[in-house]
Write a protein that holds these residues in place. Structure first.
Motif, PDB file in Angstrom:
ATOM      1  N   MET A   1       0.834  -1.191   0.000  1.00 23.23           N
ATOM      2  CA  MET A   1       0.000   0.000   0.000  1.00 23.23           C
ATOM      3  C   MET A   1       0.870   1.241   0.000  1.00 23.23           C
ATOM      4  SD  MET A   1      -1.468  -0.024   3.919  1.00 23.23           S
ATOM      5  CE  MET A   1      -2.367  -1.530   3.641  1.00 23.23           C
ATOM      6  N   ALA A   2       0.332   2.318  -0.585  1.00 19.48           N
ATOM      7  CA  ALA A   2       1.046   3.587  -0.645  1.00 19.48           C
ATOM      8  C   ALA A   2       0.341   4.603   0.244  1.00 19.48           C
ATOM      9  CB  ALA A   2       1.085   4.095  -2.084  1.00 19.48           C
ATOM     10  N   ALA A   3       1.113   5.345   1.026  1.00 19.92           N
ATOM     11  CA  ALA A   3       0.551   6.329   1.954  1.00 19.92           C
ATOM     12  C   ALA A   3      -0.007   7.535   1.202  1.00 19.92           C
ATOM     13  CB  ALA A   3       1.619   6.785   2.935  1.00 19.92           C
ATOM     14  N   LYS A   4      -1.019   8.179   1.789  1.00 16.58           N
ATOM     15  CA  LYS A   4      -1.545   9.412   1.216  1.00 16.58           C
ATOM     16  C   LYS A   4      -0.478  10.487   1.251  1.00 16.58           C
ATOM     17  CE  LYS A   4      -5.762  10.626   1.279  1.00 16.58           C
ATOM     18  NZ  LYS A   4      -7.163  11.037   1.539  1.00 16.58           N
ATOM     19  N   ALA A   5      -0.503  11.361   0.261  1.00 15.93           N
ATOM     20  CA  ALA A   5       0.486  12.430   0.173  1.00 15.93           C
ATOM     21  C   ALA A   5       0.422  13.302   1.425  1.00 15.93           C
ATOM     22  CB  ALA A   5       0.225  13.283  -1.074  1.00 15.93           C
ATOM     23  N   ASP A  90      -3.264   4.252  -2.423  1.00  8.88           N
ATOM     24  CA  ASP A  90      -3.397   3.174  -3.396  1.00  8.88           C
ATOM     25  C   ASP A  90      -3.100   1.852  -2.700  1.00  8.88           C
ATOM     26  OD1 ASP A  90      -3.858   1.992  -5.848  1.00  8.88           O
ATOM     27  OD2 ASP A  90      -1.790   2.196  -6.520  1.00  8.88           O
ATOM     28  N   VAL A  91      -3.798   0.807  -3.114  1.00 11.74           N
ATOM     29  CA  VAL A  91      -3.569  -0.506  -2.519  1.00 11.74           C
ATOM     30  C   VAL A  91      -3.573  -1.571  -3.613  1.00 11.74           C
ATOM     31  CG1 VAL A  91      -6.036  -0.858  -2.029  1.00 11.74           C
ATOM     32  CG2 VAL A  91      -4.321  -2.155  -0.752  1.00 11.74           C
ATOM     33  N   THR A  92      -2.633  -2.473  -3.525  1.00 10.64           N
ATOM     34  CA  THR A  92      -2.537  -3.621  -4.426  1.00 10.64           C
ATOM     35  C   THR A  92      -2.562  -4.877  -3.567  1.00 10.64           C
ATOM     36  OG1 THR A  92      -1.214  -2.397  -6.044  1.00 10.64           O
ATOM     37  CG2 THR A  92      -1.114  -4.800  -6.141  1.00 10.64           C
ATOM     38  N   THR A  93      -3.402  -5.833  -3.940  1.00  8.38           N
ATOM     39  CA  THR A  93      -3.511  -7.075  -3.182  1.00  8.38           C
ATOM     40  C   THR A  93      -2.943  -8.228  -4.002  1.00  8.38           C
ATOM     41  OG1 THR A  93      -5.498  -6.284  -2.046  1.00  8.38           O
ATOM     42  CG2 THR A  93      -5.092  -8.654  -2.010  1.00  8.38           C
ATOM     43  N   LEU A  94      -2.058  -8.979  -3.386  1.00 12.28           N
ATOM     44  CA  LEU A  94      -1.470 -10.156  -4.014  1.00 12.28           C
ATOM     45  C   LEU A  94      -1.827 -11.385  -3.189  1.00 12.28           C
ATOM     46  CD1 LEU A  94       2.147  -8.759  -4.631  1.00 12.28           C
ATOM     47  CD2 LEU A  94       0.281  -8.871  -6.302  1.00 12.28           C
ATOM     48  N   GLN A 151      10.081 -17.777  -0.359  1.00 11.47           N
ATOM     49  CA  GLN A 151       9.591 -17.374  -1.668  1.00 11.47           C
ATOM     50  C   GLN A 151       8.065 -17.393  -1.636  1.00 11.47           C
ATOM     51  OE1 GLN A 151      11.397 -20.713  -3.614  1.00 11.47           O
ATOM     52  NE2 GLN A 151      13.153 -19.523  -4.358  1.00 11.47           N
ATOM     53  N   ASN A 152       7.424 -16.321  -2.104  1.00 11.13           N
ATOM     54  CA  ASN A 152       5.968 -16.237  -2.148  1.00 11.13           C
ATOM     55  C   ASN A 152       5.532 -16.066  -3.599  1.00 11.13           C
ATOM     56  OD1 ASN A 152       5.191 -15.935   0.894  1.00 11.13           O
ATOM     57  ND2 ASN A 152       6.881 -14.510   0.597  1.00 11.13           N
ATOM     58  N   LEU A 153       4.955 -17.131  -4.172  1.00 10.54           N
ATOM     59  CA  LEU A 153       4.545 -17.147  -5.576  1.00 10.54           C
ATOM     60  C   LEU A 153       3.169 -16.495  -5.727  1.00 10.54           C
ATOM     61  CD1 LEU A 153       5.213 -18.259  -8.474  1.00 10.54           C
ATOM     62  CD2 LEU A 153       3.777 -20.232  -7.841  1.00 10.54           C
ATOM     63  N   VAL A 154       3.073 -15.492  -6.582  1.00  9.22           N
ATOM     64  CA  VAL A 154       1.807 -14.793  -6.799  1.00  9.22           C
ATOM     65  C   VAL A 154       0.893 -15.637  -7.679  1.00  9.22           C
ATOM     66  CG1 VAL A 154       0.720 -12.741  -7.802  1.00  9.22           C
ATOM     67  CG2 VAL A 154       2.866 -12.524  -6.523  1.00  9.22           C
ATOM     68  N   ILE A 155      -0.341 -15.873  -7.185  1.00  9.39           N
ATOM     69  CA  ILE A 155      -1.323 -16.631  -7.962  1.00  9.39           C
ATOM     70  C   ILE A 155      -2.539 -15.802  -8.330  1.00  9.39           C
ATOM     71  CG2 ILE A 155      -0.592 -18.859  -7.029  1.00  9.39           C
ATOM     72  CD1 ILE A 155      -3.048 -18.747  -5.160  1.00  9.39           C
ATOM     73  N   ASP A 156      -2.650 -14.596  -7.740  1.00  8.27           N
ATOM     74  CA  ASP A 156      -3.771 -13.709  -8.078  1.00  8.27           C
ATOM     75  C   ASP A 156      -3.392 -12.290  -7.694  1.00  8.27           C
ATOM     76  OD1 ASP A 156      -6.227 -13.067  -9.119  1.00  8.27           O
ATOM     77  OD2 ASP A 156      -7.323 -13.452  -7.261  1.00  8.27           O
ATOM     78  N   ARG A 157      -3.972 -11.311  -8.415  1.00 10.94           N
ATOM     79  CA  ARG A 157      -3.669  -9.909  -8.194  1.00 10.94           C
ATOM     80  C   ARG A 157      -4.954  -9.097  -8.266  1.00 10.94           C
ATOM     81  NH1 ARG A 157      -0.705 -12.501 -11.798  1.00 10.94           N
ATOM     82  NH2 ARG A 157       1.588 -12.436 -11.739  1.00 10.94           N
ATOM     83  N   SER A 158      -5.018  -8.018  -7.489  1.00  6.80           N
ATOM     84  CA  SER A 158      -6.151  -7.104  -7.591  1.00  6.80           C
ATOM     85  C   SER A 158      -5.737  -5.725  -7.106  1.00  6.80           C
ATOM     86  CB  SER A 158      -7.358  -7.615  -6.786  1.00  6.80           C
ATOM     87  OG  SER A 158      -7.069  -7.646  -5.401  1.00  6.80           O
ATOM     88  N   THR A 159      -6.515  -4.725  -7.517  1.00  9.86           N
ATOM     89  CA  THR A 159      -6.347  -3.355  -7.045  1.00  9.86           C
ATOM     90  C   THR A 159      -7.660  -2.923  -6.416  1.00  9.86           C
ATOM     91  OG1 THR A 159      -7.084  -2.361  -9.124  1.00  9.86           O
ATOM     92  CG2 THR A 159      -4.738  -2.911  -8.942  1.00  9.86           C
ATOM     93  N   ALA A 160      -7.745  -1.662  -6.026  1.00  3.45           N
ATOM     94  CA  ALA A 160      -8.999  -1.155  -5.448  1.00  3.45           C
ATOM     95  C   ALA A 160     -10.141  -1.231  -6.447  1.00  3.45           C
ATOM     96  CB  ALA A 160      -8.800   0.280  -4.970  1.00  3.45           C
ATOM     97  N   SER A 165      -4.587  -7.882 -14.106  1.00  2.79           N
ATOM     98  CA  SER A 165      -3.750  -8.805 -14.867  1.00  2.79           C
ATOM     99  C   SER A 165      -2.288  -8.654 -14.447  1.00  2.79           C
ATOM    100  CB  SER A 165      -3.878  -8.517 -16.364  1.00  2.79           C
ATOM    101  OG  SER A 165      -3.312  -7.244 -16.660  1.00  2.79           O
ATOM    102  N   ALA A 166      -1.462  -9.556 -14.955  1.00  2.00           N
ATOM    103  CA  ALA A 166      -0.027  -9.481 -14.675  1.00  2.00           C
ATOM    104  C   ALA A 166       0.593  -8.250 -15.322  1.00  2.00           C
ATOM    105  CB  ALA A 166       0.663 -10.747 -15.163  1.00  2.00           C
ATOM    106  N   ASP A 167      -0.004  -7.740 -16.402  1.00  3.12           N
ATOM    107  CA  ASP A 167       0.497  -6.512 -17.022  1.00  3.12           C
ATOM    108  C   ASP A 167       0.160  -5.299 -16.167  1.00  3.12           C
ATOM    109  OD1 ASP A 167       1.598  -7.800 -19.221  1.00  3.12           O
ATOM    110  OD2 ASP A 167      -0.278  -7.717 -20.352  1.00  3.12           O
TER     111      ASP A 167
END
Length: 226
Positions: A1-5, A90-94, A151-160, A165-167
């Motif tokens: 996660m990214a902190a608010k400005a 901003d938040v990214t979930t893996l 090692q933590n292998l990513v099997i799924d990704r999401s944003t808010a 996708s992986a891209d």
């Protein structure tokens, strides 16, 4: 996660801790929960292209299986999203599958080094996992001074906004290293075995973004307010 400005690192850390009061409920079935506050973004020990995604903190939550995770955090929990938006921009979930290679059994003061990695574009997911879990894990075991390595292998990704996708979220793995101190990091990666390990990394990894983190471990299974 990214902190608010505008939020200082200590202010962000405190709001993040308070957010855990909403997150860590006994009925959620959460086994472990760590906050990893990023305190240093230098590529300690390595020379490697860094990815474009940057974070101020990485939360880790452990569940027995995917169904338990989905029951714990249903998409209709607006209170969590509202509170998080008050201090996070901003938040990214893996979702990851861990592969503990070296279990840290030492006590006392240690340094945790976390990295996000992206596989080379010509590398399939299957070959990437094989190179990482098998050959690379073997090479890391030979490096001096490594107290812990997962090692933590990513099997799924999401944003808010939802699934990604992986891209959109170009992260294929998350690395956790434990060392005694910063000097041990440099010694490990500049050793002959460390140089061999990183030469192999360039064969299947295109980006490594490394950070030193300050860890807060919350109680197992249940959170008790102080």
């Amino acid at each position: 996660m990214a902190a608010k400005a505008g939020l200082k690192i200590d202010e962000f850390a405190e709001r993040w801790r308070q957010h855990a009061e909403l997150t860590l409920k006994p009925e959620k079935g959460l086994g472990r929960h760590h906050h990893n506050l990023i305190i240093d973004r230098t590529q300690k020990g390595i020379v490697f292209q860094r990815g474009q995604l940057e974070f101020d903190g990485i939360a880790q939550m452990w569940f027995d299986d995917l169904n338990q995770m989905r029951r714990a955090f249903p998409s209709h929990e607006p209170s969590l999203a509202t509170d998080r938006a008050s201090f996070v921009s901003d938040v990214t979930t893996l979702t990851t599958v861990p592969n503990p290679v070296i279990t840290c059994r030492t006590g006392g003061s240690v340094v945790k080094r976390m990295s996000t990695i992206r596989r080379r574009p010509e590398m399939s997911q299957e070959r990437f996992q094989r190179e990482w879990f098998e050959t690379h894990a073997y090479l890391v075991r030979r490096m001096p001074g490594v107290l812990g390595y997962t090692q933590n292998l990513v099997i799924d990704r999401s944003t808010a906004q939802g699934g990604a996708s992986a891209d959109e979220v170009p992260i294929d793995g998350v690395v956790e290293f434990i060392f005694r101190d910063a000097a041990a990091i440099e010694a490990a990666f500049t050793s002959d075995s460390g140089l061999t390990t990183m030469a192999h990394a360039k064969e299947f990894i295109s980006e490594i973004s490394t950070s030193i983190v300050e860890v807060t471990e919350f109680p197992l299974g249940i959170h008790r307010s102080s």
